[in-house]
Write a protein that holds these residues in place. Sequence first.
Motif, PDB file in Angstrom:
ATOM      1  N   ILE A  95       0.833  -1.203   0.000  1.00 52.79           N
ATOM      2  CA  ILE A  95       0.000   0.000   0.000  1.00 52.79           C
ATOM      3  C   ILE A  95       0.869   1.255   0.000  1.00 52.79           C
ATOM      4  O   ILE A  95       0.504   2.289  -0.563  1.00 52.79           O
ATOM      5  N   PHE A  96       2.047   1.155   0.615  1.00 53.72           N
ATOM      6  CA  PHE A  96       2.947   2.300   0.718  1.00 53.72           C
ATOM      7  C   PHE A  96       4.002   2.307  -0.390  1.00 53.72           C
ATOM      8  O   PHE A  96       4.992   3.045  -0.314  1.00 53.72           O
ATOM      9  N   GLY A  97       3.798   1.472  -1.397  1.00 50.03           N
ATOM     10  CA  GLY A  97       4.724   1.444  -2.532  1.00 50.03           C
ATOM     11  C   GLY A  97       5.995   0.671  -2.292  1.00 50.03           C
ATOM     12  O   GLY A  97       6.964   0.813  -3.050  1.00 50.03           O
ATOM     13  N   LEU A  98       6.032  -0.145  -1.240  1.00 49.41           N
ATOM     14  CA  LEU A  98       7.213  -0.949  -0.930  1.00 49.41           C
ATOM     15  C   LEU A  98       6.949  -2.412  -1.247  1.00 49.41           C
ATOM     16  O   LEU A  98       5.814  -2.868  -1.219  1.00 49.41           O
ATOM     17  N   ASP A  99       8.013  -3.138  -1.541  1.00 50.24           N
ATOM     18  CA  ASP A  99       7.882  -4.573  -1.803  1.00 50.24           C
ATOM     19  C   ASP A  99       7.617  -5.310  -0.491  1.00 50.24           C
ATOM     20  O   ASP A  99       8.350  -5.132   0.490  1.00 50.24           O
ATOM     21  N   ALA A 100       6.575  -6.132  -0.491  1.00 51.09           N
ATOM     22  CA  ALA A 100       6.254  -6.915   0.706  1.00 51.09           C
ATOM     23  C   ALA A 100       7.361  -7.931   0.958  1.00 51.09           C
ATOM     24  O   ALA A 100       7.745  -8.671   0.045  1.00 51.09           O
ATOM     25  N   PRO A 101       7.910  -7.991   2.165  1.00 56.82           N
ATOM     26  CA  PRO A 101       8.963  -8.975   2.462  1.00 56.82           C
ATOM     27  C   PRO A 101       8.542 -10.404   2.161  1.00 56.82           C
ATOM     28  O   PRO A 101       9.357 -11.224   1.739  1.00 56.82           O
ATOM     29  N   THR A 102       7.266 -10.707   2.365  1.00 54.08           N
ATOM     30  CA  THR A 102       6.783 -12.067   2.140  1.00 54.08           C
ATOM     31  C   THR A 102       6.629 -12.412   0.664  1.00 54.08           C
ATOM     32  O   THR A 102       6.313 -13.549   0.325  1.00 54.08           O
ATOM     33  N   SER A 103       6.849 -11.430  -0.226  1.00 51.79           N
ATOM     34  CA  SER A 103       6.877 -11.745  -1.656  1.00 51.79           C
ATOM     35  C   SER A 103       8.235 -12.311  -2.057  1.00 51.79           C
ATOM     36  O   SER A 103       8.441 -12.686  -3.203  1.00 51.79           O
ATOM     37  N   ASP A 104       9.164 -12.352  -1.100  1.00 52.57           N
ATOM     38  CA  ASP A 104      10.463 -12.997  -1.267  1.00 52.57           C
ATOM     39  C   ASP A 104      10.381 -14.368  -0.589  1.00 52.57           C
ATOM     40  O   ASP A 104      10.082 -14.456   0.606  1.00 52.57           O
ATOM     41  N   TYR A 105      10.644 -15.421  -1.343  1.00 50.39           N
ATOM     42  CA  TYR A 105      10.465 -16.772  -0.789  1.00 50.39           C
ATOM     43  C   TYR A 105      11.383 -17.038   0.390  1.00 50.39           C
ATOM     44  O   TYR A 105      11.031 -17.806   1.294  1.00 50.39           O
TER      45      TYR A 105
END
Length: 221
Positions: A95-105
Amino acid sequence: MALTFSGGGSIIIPETVMNAILVVAVLSILAIVVNKKIKKARVDKAPSNFLNVIEIFVEFINNMVKSNMGENKMQYAPLMAALISFIAFANILGIFGLDAPTSDYSVALTLALFVFFIVQGTKIKSSGGLKGYLKSFTKPVALIAPINIISEIANPISMSFRLFGNIMTGSLIMALLHGALGYFSPLVTAPLHLYFDLFSGILQSYIFVILAMIFIDGATE
Protein backbone atom coordinates in the motif's frame (compact mmCIF):
# COMPACT_ATOMS: atom_id res chain seq x y z
CA MET A 1 21.23 -2.33 -1.13
CA ALA A 2 24.89 -3.36 -1.37
CA LEU A 3 27.44 -3.51 1.44
CA THR A 4 31.00 -3.02 0.17
CA PHE A 5 33.99 -4.20 2.19
CA SER A 6 37.52 -2.77 2.22
CA GLY A 7 38.84 -5.83 0.38
CA GLY A 8 36.62 -5.08 -2.59
CA GLY A 9 33.93 -7.67 -1.94
CA SER A 10 30.28 -6.75 -1.52
CA ILE A 11 27.04 -8.27 -0.32
CA ILE A 12 23.75 -7.38 -1.99
CA ILE A 13 20.82 -7.22 0.43
CA PRO A 14 17.43 -7.51 -1.33
CA GLU A 15 14.89 -4.74 -0.80
CA THR A 16 12.46 -7.28 0.65
CA VAL A 17 14.94 -8.18 3.40
CA MET A 18 15.51 -4.50 4.19
CA ASN A 19 11.75 -4.04 4.36
CA ALA A 20 11.53 -6.99 6.76
CA ILE A 21 14.05 -5.22 9.01
CA LEU A 22 11.93 -2.07 8.71
CA VAL A 23 8.83 -4.00 9.86
CA VAL A 24 10.75 -5.36 12.87
CA ALA A 25 11.92 -1.84 13.75
CA VAL A 26 8.40 -0.39 13.49
CA LEU A 27 6.89 -3.19 15.60
CA SER A 28 9.65 -2.81 18.20
CA ILE A 29 8.96 0.91 18.53
CA LEU A 30 5.23 0.20 18.72
CA ALA A 31 5.81 -2.36 21.48
CA ILE A 32 7.85 0.18 23.48
CA VAL A 33 5.12 2.81 23.08
CA VAL A 34 2.40 0.35 24.12
CA ASN A 35 4.42 -0.73 27.15
CA LYS A 36 4.87 2.87 28.30
CA LYS A 37 1.21 3.75 27.79
CA ILE A 38 0.05 0.67 29.71
CA LYS A 39 2.34 1.53 32.63
CA LYS A 40 0.95 5.07 32.71
CA ALA A 41 -2.69 3.93 32.44
CA ARG A 42 -4.80 4.41 35.54
CA VAL A 43 -7.53 2.09 36.76
CA ASP A 44 -9.85 4.96 37.68
CA LYS A 45 -9.70 6.51 34.20
CA ALA A 46 -11.07 5.25 30.89
CA PRO A 47 -8.33 3.95 28.55
CA SER A 48 -7.47 5.89 25.42
CA ASN A 49 -8.67 4.80 21.99
CA PHE A 50 -5.16 3.54 21.26
CA LEU A 51 -5.19 1.23 24.28
CA ASN A 52 -8.71 0.09 23.40
CA VAL A 53 -7.43 -1.07 20.00
CA ILE A 54 -4.53 -2.90 21.67
CA GLU A 55 -6.95 -4.56 24.09
CA ILE A 56 -9.17 -5.71 21.22
CA PHE A 57 -6.12 -7.16 19.45
CA VAL A 58 -4.96 -9.02 22.59
CA GLU A 59 -8.45 -10.44 23.16
CA PHE A 60 -8.59 -11.50 19.51
CA ILE A 61 -5.31 -13.42 19.82
CA ASN A 62 -6.35 -14.99 23.14
CA ASN A 63 -9.63 -16.18 21.61
CA MET A 64 -7.75 -17.62 18.62
CA VAL A 65 -5.44 -19.61 20.89
CA LYS A 66 -8.33 -20.83 23.07
CA SER A 67 -10.35 -21.92 20.03
CA ASN A 68 -7.53 -23.70 18.21
CA MET A 69 -5.22 -24.89 20.99
CA GLY A 70 -7.23 -24.83 24.20
CA GLU A 71 -7.06 -22.75 27.36
CA ASN A 72 -4.15 -24.83 28.68
CA LYS A 73 -1.86 -23.50 25.92
CA MET A 74 -2.25 -19.77 26.47
CA GLN A 75 1.54 -19.50 26.82
CA TYR A 76 1.66 -19.51 23.01
CA ALA A 77 -0.48 -16.35 22.73
CA PRO A 78 2.49 -13.89 22.74
CA LEU A 79 4.21 -15.93 20.01
CA MET A 80 1.08 -15.92 17.84
CA ALA A 81 0.63 -12.19 18.42
CA ALA A 82 4.20 -11.56 17.25
CA LEU A 83 3.79 -13.80 14.21
CA ILE A 84 0.51 -12.33 13.00
CA SER A 85 1.74 -8.76 13.63
CA PHE A 86 4.93 -9.23 11.63
CA ILE A 87 3.28 -11.05 8.72
CA ALA A 88 0.33 -8.64 8.52
CA PHE A 89 2.57 -5.54 8.57
CA ALA A 90 4.91 -7.16 6.04
CA ASN A 91 2.05 -8.08 3.71
CA ILE A 92 0.48 -4.61 3.61
CA LEU A 93 3.66 -2.71 2.73
CA GLY A 94 2.52 -2.71 -0.90
CA ILE A 95 0.00 0.00 0.00
CA PHE A 96 2.95 2.30 0.72
CA GLY A 97 4.72 1.44 -2.53
CA LEU A 98 7.21 -0.95 -0.93
CA ASP A 99 7.88 -4.57 -1.80
CA ALA A 100 6.25 -6.91 0.71
CA PRO A 101 8.96 -8.98 2.46
CA THR A 102 6.78 -12.07 2.14
CA SER A 103 6.88 -11.74 -1.66
CA ASP A 104 10.46 -13.00 -1.27
CA TYR A 105 10.46 -16.77 -0.79
CA SER A 106 13.47 -16.64 1.53
CA VAL A 107 11.44 -14.58 4.03
CA ALA A 108 8.36 -16.80 3.72
CA LEU A 109 10.50 -19.93 4.14
CA THR A 110 12.26 -18.46 7.19
CA LEU A 111 8.89 -17.86 8.87
CA ALA A 112 7.75 -21.41 8.04
CA LEU A 113 11.02 -22.90 9.33
CA PHE A 114 10.67 -20.87 12.52
CA VAL A 115 7.29 -22.55 13.14
CA PHE A 116 8.72 -25.92 12.05
CA PHE A 117 11.50 -25.88 14.66
CA ILE A 118 9.06 -24.84 17.36
CA VAL A 119 6.84 -27.79 16.38
CA GLN A 120 9.77 -30.21 16.47
CA GLY A 121 10.96 -28.87 19.83
CA THR A 122 7.44 -29.26 21.20
CA LYS A 123 7.27 -32.83 19.88
CA ILE A 124 10.58 -33.74 21.51
CA LYS A 125 9.36 -32.36 24.82
CA SER A 126 5.94 -34.05 24.64
CA SER A 127 7.53 -37.36 23.54
CA GLY A 128 9.72 -37.51 26.63
CA GLY A 129 12.99 -36.81 24.87
CA LEU A 130 14.79 -37.42 21.58
CA LYS A 131 14.35 -41.20 21.75
CA GLY A 132 10.59 -40.96 22.09
CA TYR A 133 10.50 -38.32 19.34
CA LEU A 134 12.34 -40.56 16.86
CA LYS A 135 10.18 -43.52 17.87
CA SER A 136 7.02 -41.52 17.07
CA PHE A 137 7.88 -41.64 13.36
CA THR A 138 7.54 -45.43 13.42
CA LYS A 139 3.92 -45.36 14.57
CA PRO A 140 1.64 -47.12 13.90
CA VAL A 141 4.19 -49.37 12.12
CA ALA A 142 7.89 -48.85 11.35
CA LEU A 143 7.25 -49.42 7.64
CA ILE A 144 5.63 -45.99 7.21
CA ALA A 145 8.45 -44.06 8.93
CA PRO A 146 9.66 -42.54 5.60
CA ILE A 147 6.12 -41.32 4.88
CA ASN A 148 5.86 -39.73 8.33
CA ILE A 149 9.20 -37.97 7.85
CA ILE A 150 8.22 -36.66 4.41
CA SER A 151 4.88 -35.49 5.80
CA GLU A 152 6.67 -33.59 8.56
CA ILE A 153 9.07 -31.90 6.13
CA ALA A 154 6.21 -31.03 3.77
CA ASN A 155 4.50 -28.83 6.37
CA PRO A 156 6.94 -25.87 6.30
CA ILE A 157 7.24 -26.16 2.51
CA SER A 158 3.47 -25.95 2.03
CA MET A 159 3.18 -23.09 4.55
CA SER A 160 5.92 -21.07 2.88
CA PHE A 161 4.60 -21.63 -0.65
CA ARG A 162 1.07 -20.70 0.40
CA LEU A 163 2.19 -17.41 1.94
CA PHE A 164 4.73 -16.58 -0.76
CA GLY A 165 2.44 -17.57 -3.65
CA ASN A 166 -0.50 -15.45 -2.55
CA ILE A 167 1.54 -12.34 -1.78
CA MET A 168 3.77 -12.66 -4.84
CA THR A 169 0.76 -13.14 -7.12
CA GLY A 170 -0.87 -9.97 -5.81
CA SER A 171 2.36 -8.00 -6.20
CA LEU A 172 2.85 -9.29 -9.74
CA ILE A 173 -0.69 -8.42 -10.80
CA MET A 174 -0.36 -4.90 -9.42
CA ALA A 175 3.02 -4.40 -11.13
CA LEU A 176 1.57 -5.52 -14.48
CA LEU A 177 -1.41 -3.18 -14.11
CA HIS A 178 0.79 -0.23 -13.22
CA GLY A 179 2.99 -0.95 -16.23
CA ALA A 180 0.07 -1.38 -18.64
CA LEU A 181 -2.02 1.59 -17.52
CA GLY A 182 0.78 4.10 -16.99
CA TYR A 183 -0.46 7.47 -15.75
CA PHE A 184 -4.03 6.17 -15.45
CA SER A 185 -3.06 3.30 -13.13
CA PRO A 186 -3.99 5.09 -9.85
CA LEU A 187 -7.61 5.32 -11.03
CA VAL A 188 -7.88 1.55 -11.45
CA THR A 189 -5.37 0.11 -9.01
CA ALA A 190 -6.39 1.98 -5.84
CA PRO A 191 -9.27 -0.37 -4.94
CA LEU A 192 -7.20 -3.39 -6.05
CA HIS A 193 -4.43 -2.37 -3.65
CA LEU A 194 -6.99 -2.49 -0.85
CA TYR A 195 -7.85 -6.06 -1.83
CA PHE A 196 -4.43 -7.53 -2.65
CA ASP A 197 -2.35 -5.63 -0.09
CA LEU A 198 -4.77 -5.03 2.77
CA PHE A 199 -7.53 -7.66 2.73
CA SER A 200 -5.52 -10.52 1.22
CA GLY A 201 -2.42 -9.59 3.24
CA ILE A 202 -4.25 -9.71 6.56
CA LEU A 203 -6.12 -12.86 5.53
CA GLN A 204 -2.90 -14.68 4.66
CA SER A 205 -1.32 -13.71 7.97
CA TYR A 206 -4.39 -15.08 9.77
CA ILE A 207 -4.23 -18.37 7.82
CA PHE A 208 -0.50 -18.76 8.49
CA VAL A 209 -0.97 -18.31 12.24
CA ILE A 210 -3.97 -20.68 12.31
CA LEU A 211 -1.82 -23.36 10.65
CA ALA A 212 1.00 -22.67 13.10
CA MET A 213 -1.37 -23.17 16.02
CA ILE A 214 -2.75 -26.40 14.55
CA PHE A 215 0.72 -27.85 14.01
CA ILE A 216 1.99 -26.85 17.47
CA ASP A 217 -1.15 -28.15 19.12
CA GLY A 218 -0.79 -31.43 17.24
CA ALA A 219 2.81 -31.69 18.43
CA THR A 220 1.69 -31.74 22.05
CA GLU A 221 -0.53 -34.79 21.55
